[in-house]
Design an enzyme around this catalytic site. Structure first.
Site, short mmCIF file in Angstrom:
data_model
loop_
_atom_site.label_atom_id
_atom_site.label_comp_id
_atom_site.label_asym_id
_atom_site.label_seq_id
_atom_site.Cartn_x
_atom_site.Cartn_y
_atom_site.Cartn_z
N ASN A 84 0.81 -1.22 0.00
CA ASN A 84 0.00 0.00 0.00
C ASN A 84 0.84 1.27 0.00
O ASN A 84 0.49 2.25 -0.65
CB ASN A 84 -0.93 0.01 1.22
CG ASN A 84 -1.93 -1.13 1.15
OD1 ASN A 84 -2.71 -1.22 0.21
ND2 ASN A 84 -1.88 -2.01 2.13
N SER A 109 6.24 11.12 7.32
CA SER A 109 5.80 10.97 8.71
C SER A 109 6.95 11.12 9.67
O SER A 109 8.11 10.82 9.35
CB SER A 109 5.18 9.58 8.88
OG SER A 109 5.05 9.24 10.23
N TYR A 146 6.43 0.86 9.08
CA TYR A 146 5.67 1.97 8.49
C TYR A 146 6.61 3.14 8.20
O TYR A 146 6.56 3.74 7.12
CB TYR A 146 4.56 2.38 9.47
CG TYR A 146 3.90 3.70 9.14
CD1 TYR A 146 2.97 3.79 8.11
CD2 TYR A 146 4.21 4.85 9.86
CE1 TYR A 146 2.37 5.00 7.82
CE2 TYR A 146 3.62 6.07 9.57
CZ TYR A 146 2.69 6.13 8.54
OH TYR A 146 2.11 7.33 8.24
N LYS A 150 7.71 5.10 4.68
CA LYS A 150 7.63 6.55 4.46
C LYS A 150 8.98 7.09 3.99
O LYS A 150 9.04 7.94 3.09
CB LYS A 150 7.15 7.25 5.74
CG LYS A 150 5.67 7.00 6.04
CD LYS A 150 4.80 7.64 4.95
CE LYS A 150 3.36 7.20 4.95
NZ LYS A 150 2.56 7.90 3.92
#
Lengths: 256, 256
Positions: A84, A109, A146, A150
Site C-alpha cells: 500500500n 511521517s 511503516y 515513508k
C-alpha cells in the site's frame, strides 16, 4: 493551481484537515479507499492506489497531487506497507510523471525518524529547554516498518524529481489532532500539528516555488525537536498554533 | 567469525570477488539463485530470497551475512526490484534478527547516489582535479529504480539496527572489474573497485567493530568522487589498488 488537485487517502484525518481548511481553494478530486459515509462535496473516485488503471484515471488532467493514501498504522505489517505505501506510492509517481503533473506533495511521517527518540534522549528531547533538533537533512531512522515505507516514499520522490523534474515536497507530518493538542503526552505536544496549520502547510506546498524538499509539518510549538525553519523558508509556512498555548483542551493564550 | 557466514547472491560478480579472496577465511554457506555450472567448494543452497522458508533455512546457525542477492541490473523494472531487492532484503533481515545474527553486510550501490552525477557536474567530477566528494552522510539520490531499491535496503538496515541491535554495514559498491579498471571510461575508473579490494573490504566489514555504517566500496583511485575515509576509519579498510596505476589493461605503477 487552476487544474484540479488530486487528494489520495482523502478519507483519513490529514485529508479531513486539508478539506476542512481548503475546500473552496481548489478544484478537488478525491481518491478514497472505501465508500464514504456522507456524499463528498467534491468529485471522487473509490479504489486502491495499487490499482494501476484506477490510478491512471485519478491522475488524468490534474495539475498537482497530495498523496496521503497508504496504510497509516505505525504497527502495520511489512506486507501491507510494501504493497500500500511503497508500491502504491511508486504507481502514483509513475502516473504523475506520465501525465506531466507539476507538483507532488507527499505525506511522509515523523515515524521516518522515530528511532532518533532513543532511551538516552527521551523524555528530555520532548521538552522546551532541550536543544535536540532534526531539520530534514539527516538520514532517516525509522522506528517501525511503516516509517521505513515513508522514508522509501521520500527516496522515490527524490528519484522522480531528479529524473523527470516534477516538484516534490515531502512533509513529515507530526501528531495531528483536532481542536487541541494531545493531553498528558509530551511527545505529542512537541510534534503537534493543528488542523488549520495542516491545511496551511499543504496549501503552501501547492503554491510555493521549489524543487525537492523534506520539511517537518508541525505547529510552532514551544516544545519542539523538529525544526520548521526549512518549511518557513522553502514554502513560506507560517503556523498559527502552539501546543504551549493550551491548558488541556482549553486555549489559554490568545492569538497575538 | 567462527560461525558460518551466509553469502547470498553468491553466483554474481561481487560474490566471485569475495570467494576469490576469502575462500579459506570463513566457513561459507552460499545462497545461489540458480544451479551453478561447477560444483561449489562450499556448502550451498539454491533458491530465491523471497522464499521465506528457504531464507530461514539459509540463515540458521550463521553468525554473519553478506547479502548480495537481488536483481543487479541498473535498468531493472520496478516490479523486479520491489520483489527481489526490497522485499527480499526485508525477509533476510527479519530472519537474521530472529536468528540472532551479529553482523549484516549489505551490498548497496553507487546507483543509490547516481543522480548526483548531473549534467552540470560531469564529466569534471570524474577527474582527479575535481573536488566533488560524497562521503555517505548525504541523503540518497538514486539515478534509477534499482538505486531506489538499494537506498531502501540501507533504510531497512537502519531500522533493524536501531530496533534489534544487529551490526549493519552498507557498502556502496563502485565499478567492480577483474584484473584492470574499465578502459576509456572515466566514470568507471573513478569508482573502480578491484577484486582484491572488494574481498578485503568485505573481510573488514565482517571483522571490524561498528554499529551502523554506510561506506563507499572503491579502490584508492586518484580519480575519486566517493570518499573512502569512513571505510578506512570505521572498518580499517586499506585498499591496495588504484585505477591511475593502469594504462589500459597493463599495470604500469609497481606496488609501493
Amino acid at each position: 493551481m487552476d487544474d484540479p488537485v488530486l487528494l489520495t487517502g482523502a478519507g483519513g484525518r490529514v485529508g479531513e484537515a486539508i478539506l476542512d481548511g481548503l475546500a473552496e481553494e481548489y478544484e478537488w478530486r478525491l481518491l478514497l479507499h472505501s465508500p464514504p459515509d456522507e456524499e463528498p462535496d467534491h468529485e471522487y473516485m473509490i479504489g486502491d492506489v495499487t490499482d494501476e488503471a484506477l490510478v491512471r484515471a485519478a491522475v488524468e488532467g490534474v495539475g498537482a497531487i497530495i498523496h496521503l493514501a497508504g496504510d497509516p498504522r505505525p504497527e502495520a505489517s511489512w506486507d501491507s506497507v510494501l504493497e500500500n505505501n511503497i508500491d502504491g506510492t511508486q504507481k502514483i509517481y509513475e502516473a504523475a510523471v506520465d501525465e506531466g503533473v507539476e507538483k507532488f506533495v507527499y505525506a511522509s511521517s515523523n515515524h521516518a525518524v522515530g528511532a532518533f527518540e532513543t532511551d538516552q534522549r527521551t523524555p528530555e528531547m520532548y521538552r522546551e529547554d532541550d536543544e535536540f533538533l532534526l531539520d530534514g537533512t539527516e538520514l532517516p531512522r525509522p522506528g517501525n516498518l511503516y516509517g521505513v515505507s515513508k522514508a522509501t516514499g521520500e527516496v522515490l520522490g527524490r528519484y522522480y524529481h531528479d529524473t523527470y523534474g516534477i516538484d516534490v515536497c515531502n512533509i513529515r507530518i507530526g501528531n495531528l489532532t483536532k481542536g487541541h493538542p494531545p493531553i498528558d503526552y509530551e511527545r505529542g505536544q512537541a510534534m503537534w500539528l493543528s488542523y488549520p496549520d495542516c491545511a496551511h502547510i499543504h496549501q503552501r506546498a501547492l503554491e510555493a516555488d521549489y524543487d525537492f524538499e523534506i520539511v517537518y509539518g508541525i505547529s510552532d510549538n514551544d516544545r519542539k525537536y523538529y525544526s520548521i525553519k526549512r518549511a518557513r523558508e522553502a514554502l513560506g509556512y507560517d503556523p498559527q498554533d502552539n501546543s504551549a498555548h493550551f491548558d488541556g483542551e482549553e486555549k489559554v493564550v490568545p492569538d497575538s
